[in-house]
Design a protein around this motif. Structure first.
Motif, mmCIF file in Angstrom:
data_model
loop_
_atom_site.group_PDB
_atom_site.id
_atom_site.type_symbol
_atom_site.label_atom_id
_atom_site.label_comp_id
_atom_site.label_asym_id
_atom_site.label_seq_id
_atom_site.Cartn_x
_atom_site.Cartn_y
_atom_site.Cartn_z
ATOM 1 N N VAL A 40 -20.360 44.183 -16.132
ATOM 2 C CA VAL A 40 -19.284 44.926 -16.785
ATOM 3 C C VAL A 40 -17.930 44.276 -16.503
ATOM 4 C CG1 VAL A 40 -18.962 46.555 -14.864
ATOM 5 C CG2 VAL A 40 -18.355 47.245 -17.173
ATOM 6 N N VAL A 41 -17.769 43.704 -15.305
ATOM 7 C CA VAL A 41 -16.515 43.021 -14.971
ATOM 8 C C VAL A 41 -16.377 41.735 -15.775
ATOM 9 C CG1 VAL A 41 -15.287 41.821 -13.122
ATOM 10 C CG2 VAL A 41 -16.331 44.045 -12.687
ATOM 11 N N ILE A 42 -17.471 40.995 -15.934
ATOM 12 C CA ILE A 42 -17.436 39.748 -16.706
ATOM 13 C C ILE A 42 -17.046 40.029 -18.154
ATOM 14 C CG2 ILE A 42 -18.913 37.949 -17.688
ATOM 15 C CD1 ILE A 42 -20.410 37.919 -14.997
ATOM 16 N N VAL A 43 -17.688 41.010 -18.762
ATOM 17 C CA VAL A 43 -17.388 41.333 -20.157
ATOM 18 C C VAL A 43 -15.954 41.822 -20.296
ATOM 19 C CG1 VAL A 43 -17.986 42.854 -22.074
ATOM 20 C CG2 VAL A 43 -19.794 41.822 -20.701
ATOM 21 N N THR A 44 -15.524 42.686 -19.394
ATOM 22 C CA THR A 44 -14.160 43.216 -19.450
ATOM 23 C C THR A 44 -13.132 42.107 -19.306
ATOM 24 O OG1 THR A 44 -14.890 45.326 -18.513
ATOM 25 C CG2 THR A 44 -12.538 44.826 -18.388
ATOM 26 N N GLY A 45 -13.298 41.257 -18.296
ATOM 27 C CA GLY A 45 -12.327 40.195 -18.057
ATOM 28 C C GLY A 45 -12.292 39.175 -19.176
ATOM 29 N N ALA A 46 -13.453 38.740 -19.637
ATOM 30 C CA ALA A 46 -13.501 37.697 -20.654
ATOM 31 C C ALA A 46 -12.871 38.155 -21.965
ATOM 32 C CB ALA A 46 -14.943 37.260 -20.879
ATOM 33 N N PHE A 47 -13.260 39.313 -22.437
ATOM 34 C CA PHE A 47 -12.744 39.750 -23.730
ATOM 35 C C PHE A 47 -11.297 40.242 -23.647
ATOM 36 C CE2 PHE A 47 -17.208 39.624 -24.744
ATOM 37 C CZ PHE A 47 -17.196 39.159 -26.056
ATOM 38 N N THR A 48 -10.896 40.763 -22.492
ATOM 39 C CA THR A 48 -9.487 41.113 -22.327
ATOM 40 C C THR A 48 -8.614 39.866 -22.367
ATOM 41 O OG1 THR A 48 -10.020 43.077 -21.027
ATOM 42 C CG2 THR A 48 -7.801 42.200 -20.811
ATOM 43 N N GLY A 49 -9.003 38.820 -21.630
ATOM 44 C CA GLY A 49 -8.248 37.573 -21.655
ATOM 45 C C GLY A 49 -8.229 36.933 -23.026
ATOM 46 N N ALA A 50 -9.367 36.985 -23.728
ATOM 47 C CA ALA A 50 -9.442 36.368 -25.051
ATOM 48 C C ALA A 50 -8.534 37.073 -26.054
ATOM 49 C CB ALA A 50 -10.888 36.378 -25.541
ATOM 50 N N GLY B 218 -14.322 45.140 -4.153
ATOM 51 C CA GLY B 218 -13.242 45.354 -5.111
ATOM 52 C C GLY B 218 -12.374 44.129 -5.351
ATOM 53 N N PRO B 219 -11.779 43.542 -4.310
ATOM 54 C CA PRO B 219 -10.942 42.355 -4.533
ATOM 55 C C PRO B 219 -11.707 41.180 -5.127
ATOM 56 C CG PRO B 219 -10.505 43.302 -2.370
ATOM 57 C CD PRO B 219 -11.708 44.002 -2.914
ATOM 58 N N LEU B 220 -12.974 41.015 -4.747
ATOM 59 C CA LEU B 220 -13.766 39.919 -5.302
ATOM 60 C C LEU B 220 -14.030 40.133 -6.794
ATOM 61 C CD1 LEU B 220 -16.378 39.388 -2.438
ATOM 62 C CD2 LEU B 220 -14.307 38.074 -2.888
ATOM 63 N N LEU B 221 -14.306 41.368 -7.181
ATOM 64 C CA LEU B 221 -14.523 41.658 -8.593
ATOM 65 C C LEU B 221 -13.241 41.494 -9.393
ATOM 66 C CD1 LEU B 221 -16.860 44.769 -8.269
ATOM 67 C CD2 LEU B 221 -17.500 42.479 -9.052
ATOM 68 N N VAL B 222 -12.112 41.849 -8.790
ATOM 69 C CA VAL B 222 -10.822 41.638 -9.456
ATOM 70 C C VAL B 222 -10.585 40.144 -9.682
ATOM 71 C CG1 VAL B 222 -8.314 41.785 -9.136
ATOM 72 C CG2 VAL B 222 -9.747 43.767 -8.663
ATOM 73 N N ALA B 223 -10.860 39.340 -8.660
ATOM 74 C CA ALA B 223 -10.693 37.890 -8.803
ATOM 75 C C ALA B 223 -11.608 37.333 -9.881
ATOM 76 C CB ALA B 223 -10.972 37.206 -7.464
ATOM 77 N N GLU B 224 -12.846 37.838 -9.932
ATOM 78 C CA GLU B 224 -13.788 37.382 -10.958
ATOM 79 C C GLU B 224 -13.295 37.762 -12.346
ATOM 80 O OE1 GLU B 224 -18.609 37.379 -11.543
ATOM 81 O OE2 GLU B 224 -17.663 39.181 -10.718
ATOM 82 N N GLY C 129 -10.304 35.474 -13.215
ATOM 83 C CA GLY C 129 -10.727 34.106 -13.485
ATOM 84 C C GLY C 129 -11.382 33.954 -14.843
ATOM 85 N N LEU C 130 -12.264 34.873 -15.177
ATOM 86 C CA LEU C 130 -12.927 34.803 -16.477
ATOM 87 C C LEU C 130 -11.954 35.111 -17.613
ATOM 88 C CD1 LEU C 130 -16.261 36.501 -15.450
ATOM 89 C CD2 LEU C 130 -16.008 34.165 -16.261
ATOM 90 N N GLY C 131 -11.002 36.002 -17.358
ATOM 91 C CA GLY C 131 -10.000 36.296 -18.374
ATOM 92 C C GLY C 131 -9.130 35.090 -18.680
ATOM 93 N N ILE C 132 -8.721 34.384 -17.638
ATOM 94 C CA ILE C 132 -7.908 33.180 -17.835
ATOM 95 C C ILE C 132 -8.712 32.104 -18.559
ATOM 96 C CG2 ILE C 132 -6.793 31.269 -16.615
ATOM 97 C CD1 ILE C 132 -5.890 33.287 -14.516
ATOM 98 N N ALA C 133 -9.979 31.924 -18.165
ATOM 99 C CA ALA C 133 -10.825 30.920 -18.821
ATOM 100 C C ALA C 133 -11.035 31.246 -20.296
ATOM 101 C CB ALA C 133 -12.167 30.825 -18.097
ATOM 102 N N ALA C 134 -11.314 32.525 -20.591
ATOM 103 C CA ALA C 134 -11.522 32.916 -21.988
ATOM 104 C C ALA C 134 -10.236 32.776 -22.794
ATOM 105 C CB ALA C 134 -12.030 34.359 -22.048
ATOM 106 N N GLY C 135 -9.104 33.133 -22.197
ATOM 107 C CA GLY C 135 -7.830 32.978 -22.885
ATOM 108 C C GLY C 135 -7.503 31.526 -23.167
ATOM 109 N N TYR C 136 -7.829 30.656 -22.220
ATOM 110 C CA TYR C 136 -7.608 29.220 -22.411
ATOM 111 C C TYR C 136 -8.443 28.691 -23.571
ATOM 112 C CZ TYR C 136 -7.993 24.207 -21.474
ATOM 113 O OH TYR C 136 -8.012 22.833 -21.611
#
Length: 265
Positions: free
Chosen positions: A58-68, A155-161, A164-171
């Motif tokens: 759920v964190v991966i999907v949230t971060g990736a699509f939010t960044g994108a 918590g902090p590790l999931l935030v970092a993940e 990171g995925l949000g920045i990668a997807a946005g890039y």
């Protein structure tokens, strides 16, 4: 009519302060348990696997699509001003300071907070917590400490993940789909993303994780009325945790900007 309004307002305020008091007492008991009682490492590792490892999807999907989507929306606005190269900086700083910690916490409150409240609430209505006390086991030592500690670790590790995925997807969206120069994108992102942004993200992630843990455990311990109460506890945990996270985030943002002012690393 005025007296009724005052009475309703006063009752709501009293319930609010009572709720904060219960959370404070639970936090105090948890800290005392950590200081006095031995840590149950087996339970702690089980909770880390349940909370941290199984929340990654759920964190991966949230971060990736939010960044994108944030990268795309930023580009659509900045492109009209000829500021395409600033997209990377805006996306990175926004993810570090706000979007990453808050969205991760909201996802955790929905997945983890509800599960903790339901589990402890079921134990409460089936008198398993009373059985623990009869066996000489403190419920806070056995139920709260492993869950809160696992949240503080994960918590902090999931935030970092998520970040990171949000920045990668946005890039990828900005450079491969929208045609932004990769060199300028990275240069501006690295120039304007500082150490204080990373510190803010990790501090917020830790604070939000603690709030989710205490609120979910409190709702579980206060469960009553059998199956009806068990059904209400997860809902109350998610709603209260989400609202408190959003409120605390506002004040925490101001406090962290004072502690880490602009120009500091």
């Amino acid at each position: 009519m005025p007296s009724r309004v005052l009475s309703t307002t006063g009752a709501g305020a009293l319930r609010y302060f009572k709720y904060l008091g219960e959370l404070t007492l639970l936090a105090r008991d948890t800290l005392n348990s950590v200081r006095v009682a031995p840590i149950r490492w087996r339970l702690l590792l089980q909770q880390v696997a349940e909370i941290g490892f199984r929340s990654q999807l759920v964190v991966i999907v949230t971060g990736a699509f939010t960044g994108a989507v944030f990268s795309a929306q930023t580009y659509f606005q900045f492109h009209r001003l000829g500021m395409d190269s600033a997209v990377g900086a805006v996306v990175a700083v926004s993810l570090f300071r706000e979007l990453g910690p808050v969205l991760t916490a909201l996802m955790l409150s929905g997945r983890v907070g509800a599960a903790i409240a339901a589990e402890i609430g079921t134990m409460k209505v089936t008198e398993q917590i009373d059985a623990l006390r009869a066996l000489g086991v403190h419920p806070v030592d056995y139920l709260v400490v492993p869950r809160v500690a696992a949240l503080l670790f994960s918590g902090p590790l999931l935030v970092a993940e998520c970040i990171g995925l949000g920045i990668a997807a946005g890039y990828l969206v900005a450079t491969q789909v929208l045609g932004v120069s990769a060199a300028y994108y990275m240069a501006n992102m690295l120039k304007y993303t500082m150490g204080r942004d990373i510190k803010m993200a990790l501090i917020k992630g830790t604070v939000f994780a603690a709030l989710i843990g205490f609120i979910a455990c409190r709702e579980g311990f206060k469960t009553s009325q059998g199956a009806v109460g068990v059904g209400r506890a997860p809902t109350q945990a998610v709603v209260n945790a989400s609202l408190i996270i959003l409120i605390v985030n506002f004040f925490l943002s101001f406090a962290l900007n004072i502690v880490f002012p602009a120009g500091t690393y």
